[in-house]
Design a protein around this motif. Structure first.
Motif, mmCIF file in Angstrom:
data_model
loop_
_atom_site.group_PDB
_atom_site.id
_atom_site.type_symbol
_atom_site.label_atom_id
_atom_site.label_comp_id
_atom_site.label_asym_id
_atom_site.label_seq_id
_atom_site.Cartn_x
_atom_site.Cartn_y
_atom_site.Cartn_z
ATOM 1 N N ILE A 174 -9.136 17.693 -17.534
ATOM 2 C CA ILE A 174 -9.587 16.861 -18.602
ATOM 3 C C ILE A 174 -8.485 16.145 -19.226
ATOM 4 O O ILE A 174 -8.722 15.116 -19.737
ATOM 5 C CB ILE A 174 -10.534 17.671 -19.374
ATOM 6 N N LEU A 175 -7.510 16.729 -19.648
ATOM 7 C CA LEU A 175 -6.526 16.105 -20.326
ATOM 8 C C LEU A 175 -5.863 14.943 -19.525
ATOM 9 O O LEU A 175 -5.561 14.062 -20.099
ATOM 10 C CB LEU A 175 -5.506 17.115 -20.550
ATOM 11 N N ARG A 176 -5.826 14.954 -18.170
ATOM 12 C CA ARG A 176 -5.351 14.112 -17.500
ATOM 13 C C ARG A 176 -6.196 12.988 -17.682
ATOM 14 O O ARG A 176 -5.919 11.526 -17.413
ATOM 15 C CB ARG A 176 -5.076 14.471 -16.035
ATOM 16 N N GLN A 177 -7.442 13.170 -17.718
ATOM 17 C CA GLN A 177 -8.442 12.219 -17.599
ATOM 18 C C GLN A 177 -8.932 11.542 -19.030
ATOM 19 O O GLN A 177 -9.455 10.335 -19.169
ATOM 20 C CB GLN A 177 -9.709 12.480 -16.892
ATOM 21 N N MET A 178 -8.400 12.216 -20.173
ATOM 22 C CA MET A 178 -8.684 11.567 -21.252
ATOM 23 C C MET A 178 -8.545 10.089 -21.824
ATOM 24 O O MET A 178 -8.964 9.425 -22.315
ATOM 25 C CB MET A 178 -8.308 12.642 -22.546
ATOM 26 N N PRO A 179 -6.985 9.880 -21.203
ATOM 27 C CA PRO A 179 -6.754 8.543 -21.558
ATOM 28 C C PRO A 179 -7.565 7.503 -21.112
ATOM 29 O O PRO A 179 -7.615 6.298 -21.656
ATOM 30 C CB PRO A 179 -5.196 8.550 -21.004
ATOM 31 N N ARG A 180 -8.072 7.571 -19.901
ATOM 32 C CA ARG A 180 -8.983 6.715 -19.300
ATOM 33 C C ARG A 180 -10.382 6.680 -20.197
ATOM 34 O O ARG A 180 -10.879 5.556 -20.499
ATOM 35 C CB ARG A 180 -9.178 7.276 -17.669
ATOM 36 N N ALA A 181 -10.806 7.722 -20.434
ATOM 37 C CA ALA A 181 -11.995 7.970 -21.317
ATOM 38 C C ALA A 181 -11.666 7.184 -22.659
ATOM 39 O O ALA A 181 -12.686 6.318 -23.103
ATOM 40 C CB ALA A 181 -12.428 9.363 -21.571
ATOM 41 N N LEU A 182 -10.645 7.411 -23.316
ATOM 42 C CA LEU A 182 -10.311 6.800 -24.325
ATOM 43 C C LEU A 182 -10.259 5.245 -24.242
ATOM 44 O O LEU A 182 -10.827 4.488 -25.347
ATOM 45 C CB LEU A 182 -9.074 7.319 -25.048
ATOM 46 N N SER A 183 -9.618 4.718 -23.302
ATOM 47 C CA SER A 183 -9.710 3.400 -22.881
ATOM 48 C C SER A 183 -10.991 2.683 -22.897
ATOM 49 O O SER A 183 -11.062 1.481 -23.333
ATOM 50 C CB SER A 183 -8.806 2.965 -21.886
ATOM 51 N N SER A 184 -12.052 3.581 -22.598
ATOM 52 C CA SER A 184 -13.431 2.742 -22.523
ATOM 53 C C SER A 184 -14.168 2.965 -23.839
ATOM 54 O O SER A 184 -15.360 2.458 -23.980
ATOM 55 C CB SER A 184 -14.254 3.380 -21.484
ATOM 56 N N ALA A 185 -13.479 3.765 -24.912
ATOM 57 C CA ALA A 185 -14.229 4.049 -25.881
ATOM 58 C C ALA A 185 -14.309 2.854 -26.927
ATOM 59 O O ALA A 185 -13.194 2.266 -27.018
ATOM 60 C CB ALA A 185 -13.539 5.374 -26.637
ATOM 61 N N ARG A 186 -15.345 2.533 -27.563
ATOM 62 C CA ARG A 186 -15.630 1.577 -28.623
ATOM 63 C C ARG A 186 -16.024 2.359 -29.901
ATOM 64 O O ARG A 186 -16.957 2.801 -30.027
ATOM 65 C CB ARG A 186 -16.659 0.611 -27.934
ATOM 66 N N GLY A 187 -15.537 1.682 -30.860
ATOM 67 C CA GLY A 187 -15.967 1.835 -32.252
ATOM 68 C C GLY A 187 -15.423 3.105 -33.000
ATOM 69 O O GLY A 187 -16.109 3.553 -33.853
ATOM 70 N N LEU A 188 -14.495 3.800 -32.219
ATOM 71 C CA LEU A 188 -13.918 5.155 -32.796
ATOM 72 C C LEU A 188 -13.532 5.105 -34.167
ATOM 73 O O LEU A 188 -12.456 4.085 -34.410
ATOM 74 C CB LEU A 188 -13.174 5.845 -31.675
ATOM 75 N N LYS A 189 -13.856 5.919 -35.142
ATOM 76 C CA LYS A 189 -13.199 5.835 -36.526
ATOM 77 C C LYS A 189 -11.988 6.629 -36.450
ATOM 78 O O LYS A 189 -11.098 6.330 -37.577
ATOM 79 C CB LYS A 189 -14.121 6.407 -37.406
ATOM 80 N N HIS A 190 -11.565 7.429 -35.690
ATOM 81 C CA HIS A 190 -10.336 8.369 -35.703
ATOM 82 C C HIS A 190 -9.676 8.260 -34.242
ATOM 83 O O HIS A 190 -9.393 9.379 -33.876
ATOM 84 C CB HIS A 190 -10.744 9.870 -36.254
ATOM 85 N N PRO A 191 -9.261 7.222 -33.715
ATOM 86 C CA PRO A 191 -8.743 7.060 -32.513
ATOM 87 C C PRO A 191 -7.228 7.814 -32.189
ATOM 88 O O PRO A 191 -7.099 8.519 -31.182
ATOM 89 C CB PRO A 191 -8.539 5.650 -32.332
ATOM 90 N N ARG A 192 -6.796 7.572 -33.477
ATOM 91 C CA ARG A 192 -5.374 8.349 -33.337
ATOM 92 C C ARG A 192 -5.474 9.869 -33.456
ATOM 93 O O ARG A 192 -4.722 10.477 -32.212
ATOM 94 C CB ARG A 192 -4.388 8.077 -34.578
ATOM 95 N N VAL A 193 -6.197 10.612 -33.981
ATOM 96 C CA VAL A 193 -6.357 12.017 -33.904
ATOM 97 C C VAL A 193 -6.981 12.347 -32.632
ATOM 98 O O VAL A 193 -6.543 13.283 -32.061
ATOM 99 C CB VAL A 193 -7.451 12.556 -34.874
ATOM 100 N N LEU A 194 -7.939 11.697 -32.005
ATOM 101 C CA LEU A 194 -8.634 11.915 -30.785
ATOM 102 C C LEU A 194 -7.771 11.816 -29.518
ATOM 103 O O LEU A 194 -8.076 12.489 -28.656
ATOM 104 C CB LEU A 194 -9.760 10.971 -30.681
ATOM 105 N N ALA A 195 -6.705 10.963 -29.635
ATOM 106 C CA ALA A 195 -5.841 10.821 -28.776
ATOM 107 C C ALA A 195 -4.836 11.785 -28.478
ATOM 108 O O ALA A 195 -4.041 11.884 -27.555
ATOM 109 C CB ALA A 195 -5.130 9.230 -29.064
ATOM 110 N N GLU A 196 -4.567 12.511 -29.674
ATOM 111 C CA GLU A 196 -3.785 13.631 -29.519
ATOM 112 C C GLU A 196 -3.970 14.929 -28.668
ATOM 113 O O GLU A 196 -5.189 15.539 -28.704
ATOM 114 C CB GLU A 196 -3.356 14.355 -30.955
ATOM 115 N N PRO A 197 -3.329 15.119 -27.673
ATOM 116 C CA PRO A 197 -3.587 16.006 -26.526
ATOM 117 C C PRO A 197 -3.521 17.407 -27.058
ATOM 118 O O PRO A 197 -4.520 18.225 -26.859
ATOM 119 C CB PRO A 197 -2.280 16.227 -25.757
ATOM 120 N N SER A 198 -2.845 17.843 -28.127
ATOM 121 C CA SER A 198 -3.026 19.094 -28.977
ATOM 122 C C SER A 198 -4.581 19.077 -29.441
ATOM 123 O O SER A 198 -5.234 20.310 -29.430
ATOM 124 C CB SER A 198 -1.852 19.229 -29.985
ATOM 125 N N PHE A 199 -4.829 18.014 -30.068
ATOM 126 C CA PHE A 199 -6.292 18.089 -30.790
ATOM 127 C C PHE A 199 -7.467 18.179 -29.605
ATOM 128 O O PHE A 199 -8.290 19.365 -29.699
ATOM 129 C CB PHE A 199 -6.536 16.693 -31.380
#
Length: 237
Positions: A174-199
């Motif tokens: 899932i962590l390997r795939q998360m960057p691709r999911a994030l690249s498709s996300a639109r309108g996120l209010k907290h993108p930096r937090v969501l992009a953190e692997p630790s989070f």
């Protein structure tokens, strides 16, 4: 109606009343939602979803999931059923279920190679390898990130890993795939937090088993849904 009636009677499903062999080179419409060539004669896999929907909406099924699961397992034993369930990602797309779906396609690989496929681009026909790349590339990216191998070899490796995956294996995929999911996300209010692997790891580790199973396959669409959910939760803190 035939499927539901027989399943209520003895827990089995009727075999199709008529089967046709698809000639080499014929086109199969494999997209689950959009029929962009209605006027053209074509084999249409998405019609299987009509049966799944009917089984879910029938009033006699208080819990439709056992009959839907049984229907899928039965029809994955056919060439067209294997292809349908591998390319449509009807949920939950767990690691275990995805492995079973891809295993079914791999069993029918040679006959499936004889057709051409329409998937998401009108008039652009795909080989089986191109179809699986377009529909299941997320599984290969998450579970077999090396790109030097053929599509079939990568699917075989990904399938084996998913079938044997522990919860920690699934989290790593899932962590390997998360960057691709994030690249498709639109309108996120907290993108930096969501992009953190630790989070991401913290949130994944806190999921109840049933909820974790829904995302354990690392399907991009399921991860997107989870990202939007986490984003809403961050906004309420």
């Amino acid at each position: 109606m035939r499927c539901g009636k027989q399943y209520r009677k003895d827990g089995t499903f009727p075999i199709p009343q008529q089967m046709h062999e698809i000639a080499s080179g014929e086109v199969v419409l494999a997209h689950e939602v959009v029929d962009f060539q209605r006027e053209q004669p074509s084999w249409r896999l998405y019609m299987v979803s009509h049966v799944m929907t009917a089984l879910s909406e029938a009033p006699e099924w208080q819990n439709p999931y056992p009959v839907r699961n049984a229907y899928e397992a039965f029809f994955r034993q056919t060439t067209w059923g294997a292809l349908f369930f591998a390319t449509t990602h009807m949920g939950p797309v767990s690691a275990e279920r995805t492995a079973a779906r891809l295993q079914a396609v791999l069993r029918f690989w040679e006959p499936l190679q004889s057709a051409r496929y329409l998937f998401s681009t009108p008039n652009a026909t795909h080989s089986l390898e191109e179809l699986m790349e377009a529909s299941c590339g997320w599984a290969m990216n998450a579970w077999c990130p090396t790109v030097e191998s053929s599509v079939r070899a990568r699917l075989e490796t990904a399938t084996k890993r998913m079938a044997q995956a522990t919860r920690e294996d699934c989290i790593e995929a899932i962590l390997r795939q998360m960057p691709r999911a994030l690249s498709s996300a639109r309108g996120l209010k907290h993108p930096r937090v969501l992009a953190e692997p630790s989070f991401q790891r913290e949130r994944l580790c806190s999921l109840e088993p049933a909820l974790f199973e829904h995302v354990s396959g690392a399907c991009t669409a399921d991860l997107l849904e989870k990202l939007y959910e986490w984003d809403r939760e961050l906004g309420m803190q």
